[in-house]
Write a protein that holds these residues in place. Structure first.
Motif, PDB file in Angstrom:
ATOM      1  N   ILE A  10      10.163 146.841  21.031  1.00 26.54           N
ATOM      2  CA  ILE A  10      10.899 147.894  21.736  1.00 26.54           C
ATOM      3  C   ILE A  10      10.622 149.205  21.020  1.00 26.54           C
ATOM      4  N   HIS A  11      10.198 150.185  21.752  1.00 23.97           N
ATOM      5  CA  HIS A  11       9.853 151.475  21.152  1.00 23.97           C
ATOM      6  C   HIS A  11      11.077 152.047  20.432  1.00 23.97           C
ATOM      7  N   PRO A  12      10.882 152.597  19.233  1.00 26.09           N
ATOM      8  CA  PRO A  12      12.009 153.143  18.465  1.00 26.09           C
ATOM      9  C   PRO A  12      12.844 154.163  19.230  1.00 26.09           C
ATOM     10  N   ALA A  13      12.225 154.901  20.129  1.00 29.88           N
ATOM     11  CA  ALA A  13      12.955 155.933  20.866  1.00 29.88           C
ATOM     12  C   ALA A  13      13.999 155.354  21.822  1.00 29.88           C
ATOM     13  N   VAL A  14      13.853 154.077  22.215  1.00 30.48           N
ATOM     14  CA  VAL A  14      14.807 153.497  23.172  1.00 30.48           C
ATOM     15  C   VAL A  14      15.646 152.366  22.570  1.00 30.48           C
ATOM     16  N   ARG A  15      15.435 152.056  21.311  1.00 31.75           N
ATOM     17  CA  ARG A  15      16.195 150.958  20.691  1.00 31.75           C
ATOM     18  C   ARG A  15      17.699 151.193  20.737  1.00 31.75           C
ATOM     19  N   GLY A  16      18.121 152.407  20.503  1.00 32.64           N
ATOM     20  CA  GLY A  16      19.551 152.718  20.556  1.00 32.64           C
ATOM     21  C   GLY A  16      20.128 152.509  21.939  1.00 32.64           C
ATOM     22  N   LYS A  17      19.380 152.917  22.941  1.00 33.62           N
ATOM     23  CA  LYS A  17      19.835 152.745  24.323  1.00 33.62           C
ATOM     24  C   LYS A  17      19.973 151.260  24.655  1.00 33.62           C
ATOM     25  N   VAL A  18      19.012 150.469  24.212  1.00 36.59           N
ATOM     26  CA  VAL A  18      19.063 149.024  24.450  1.00 36.59           C
ATOM     27  C   VAL A  18      20.256 148.414  23.706  1.00 36.59           C
ATOM     28  N   ALA A  19      20.400 148.766  22.453  1.00 36.61           N
ATOM     29  CA  ALA A  19      21.447 148.181  21.611  1.00 36.61           C
ATOM     30  C   ALA A  19      22.852 148.560  22.054  1.00 36.61           C
ATOM     31  N   ASN A  20      23.005 149.743  22.618  1.00 40.69           N
ATOM     32  CA  ASN A  20      24.338 150.246  22.949  1.00 40.69           C
ATOM     33  C   ASN A  20      24.667 150.238  24.434  1.00 40.69           C
ATOM     34  N   TYR A  21      23.834 149.606  25.244  1.00 39.11           N
ATOM     35  CA  TYR A  21      24.070 149.599  26.691  1.00 39.11           C
ATOM     36  C   TYR A  21      25.417 148.946  27.007  1.00 39.11           C
ATOM     37  N   ARG A  22      26.338 149.732  27.508  1.00 35.39           N
ATOM     38  CA  ARG A  22      27.685 149.280  27.885  1.00 35.39           C
ATOM     39  C   ARG A  22      28.362 148.491  26.762  1.00 35.39           C
ATOM     40  N   ALA A  23      28.153 148.954  25.546  1.00 34.52           N
ATOM     41  CA  ALA A  23      28.707 148.270  24.371  1.00 34.52           C
ATOM     42  C   ALA A  23      30.231 148.175  24.440  1.00 34.52           C
ATOM     43  N   ASP A  24      30.878 149.139  25.080  1.00 36.86           N
ATOM     44  CA  ASP A  24      32.330 149.113  25.196  1.00 36.86           C
ATOM     45  C   ASP A  24      32.812 147.904  25.993  1.00 36.86           C
ATOM     46  N   VAL A  25      32.087 147.559  27.046  1.00 43.07           N
ATOM     47  CA  VAL A  25      32.466 146.420  27.882  1.00 43.07           C
ATOM     48  C   VAL A  25      32.209 145.113  27.139  1.00 43.07           C
ATOM     49  N   VAL A  26      31.071 145.037  26.483  1.00 44.87           N
ATOM     50  CA  VAL A  26      30.759 143.838  25.703  1.00 44.87           C
ATOM     51  C   VAL A  26      31.825 143.645  24.624  1.00 44.87           C
ATOM     52  N   LYS A  27      32.230 144.726  23.962  1.00 43.56           N
ATOM     53  CA  LYS A  27      33.267 144.630  22.924  1.00 43.56           C
ATOM     54  C   LYS A  27      34.598 144.195  23.527  1.00 43.56           C
ATOM     55  N   GLU A  28      34.924 144.704  24.706  1.00 47.98           N
ATOM     56  CA  GLU A  28      36.166 144.309  25.366  1.00 47.98           C
ATOM     57  C   GLU A  28      36.194 142.795  25.603  1.00 47.98           C
ATOM     58  N   VAL A  29      35.087 142.241  26.062  1.00 53.88           N
ATOM     59  CA  VAL A  29      35.020 140.802  26.300  1.00 53.88           C
ATOM     60  C   VAL A  29      35.024 140.048  24.968  1.00 53.88           C
ATOM     61  N   GLN A  30      34.268 140.525  23.996  1.00 53.84           N
ATOM     62  CA  GLN A  30      34.269 139.878  22.680  1.00 53.84           C
ATOM     63  C   GLN A  30      35.674 139.838  22.088  1.00 53.84           C
ATOM     64  N   ASP A  31      36.403 140.935  22.207  1.00 53.84           N
ATOM     65  CA  ASP A  31      37.773 140.993  21.690  1.00 53.84           C
ATOM     66  C   ASP A  31      38.688 140.007  22.420  1.00 53.84           C
ATOM     67  N   ALA A  32      38.542 139.926  23.745  1.00 49.22           N
ATOM     68  CA  ALA A  32      39.353 138.986  24.523  1.00 49.22           C
ATOM     69  C   ALA A  32      39.031 137.548  24.144  1.00 49.22           C
ATOM     70  N   VAL A  33      37.742 137.257  23.957  1.00 47.88           N
ATOM     71  CA  VAL A  33      37.318 135.910  23.583  1.00 47.88           C
ATOM     72  C   VAL A  33      37.853 135.546  22.196  1.00 47.88           C
ATOM     73  N   ALA A  34      37.895 136.517  21.291  1.00 41.91           N
ATOM     74  CA  ALA A  34      38.419 136.269  19.941  1.00 41.91           C
ATOM     75  C   ALA A  34      39.931 136.067  19.948  1.00 41.91           C
ATOM     76  N   ALA A  35      40.623 136.695  20.893  1.00 41.89           N
ATOM     77  CA  ALA A  35      42.086 136.676  20.896  1.00 41.89           C
ATOM     78  C   ALA A  35      42.704 135.619  21.806  1.00 41.89           C
ATOM     79  N   ASN A  36      41.901 134.983  22.657  1.00 41.67           N
ATOM     80  CA  ASN A  36      42.441 134.042  23.640  1.00 41.67           C
ATOM     81  C   ASN A  36      41.656 132.737  23.621  1.00 41.67           C
ATOM     82  N   PRO A  37      42.352 131.615  23.732  1.00 37.48           N
ATOM     83  CA  PRO A  37      41.642 130.334  23.733  1.00 37.48           C
ATOM     84  C   PRO A  37      40.690 130.172  24.920  1.00 37.48           C
ATOM     85  N   ILE A  38      41.098 130.691  26.076  1.00 36.34           N
ATOM     86  CA  ILE A  38      40.251 130.588  27.273  1.00 36.34           C
ATOM     87  C   ILE A  38      40.187 131.950  27.944  1.00 36.34           C
ATOM     88  N   VAL A  39      38.962 132.370  28.263  1.00 31.90           N
ATOM     89  CA  VAL A  39      38.731 133.639  28.954  1.00 31.90           C
ATOM     90  C   VAL A  39      37.814 133.373  30.140  1.00 31.90           C
TER      91      VAL A  39
END
Length: 119
Positions: A10-39
């Motif tokens: 992956i070209h260095p100029a776009v690595r950040g875009k790839v890594a951070n694509y909708r990171a807020d949503v992924v974190k929201e799901v990760q947090d829910a999965v960590a806090a709840n037995p079933i999601v």
């Protein structure tokens, strides 16, 4: 294991875009999965997330439900979750932090008694 494009390919100029694509949503799901037995992660108008929820309701099993759009919107949000998990469809069902699949997979776990043992 599924193939994932190596970072060196992956070209260095776009690595950040790839890594951070909708990171807020992924974190929201990760947090829910960590806090709840079933999601259950789903979307409006799709019968499969509804089926997963009905299966859990009928079994008297508590779960956290997260909904991201419908067929008419928020596909980019759902794309980020699909990229993160590698799971191509909704729902995405997590049990104790593990992606177990979708509604049909959940139904099989319920029928086999495996879900009861995982809880």
């Amino acid at each position: 294991m599924r193939a994932i494009l190596e970072e060196s390919k992956i070209h260095p100029a776009v690595r950040g875009k790839v890594a951070n694509y909708r990171a807020d949503v992924v974190k929201e799901v990760q947090d829910a999965v960590a806090a709840n037995p079933i999601v259950v992660v789903g979307m409006r108008m799709n019968p499969w997330p509804r089926k997963a929820r009905k299966l859990l309701d009928a079994a008297g099993i508590a779960y956290k439900y997260l909904e991201y759009g419908s067929y008419f919107g928020e596909w980019r949000t759902r794309l980020a979750l699909k990229m993160w998990t590698g799971w191509p469809t909704l729902p995405m069902v997590f049990v104790k932090g593990v992606l177990v699949g979708g509604a049909s997979d959940l139904e099989a776990l319920l029928k086999s008694g495996e879900l009861a043992r995982k809880r």
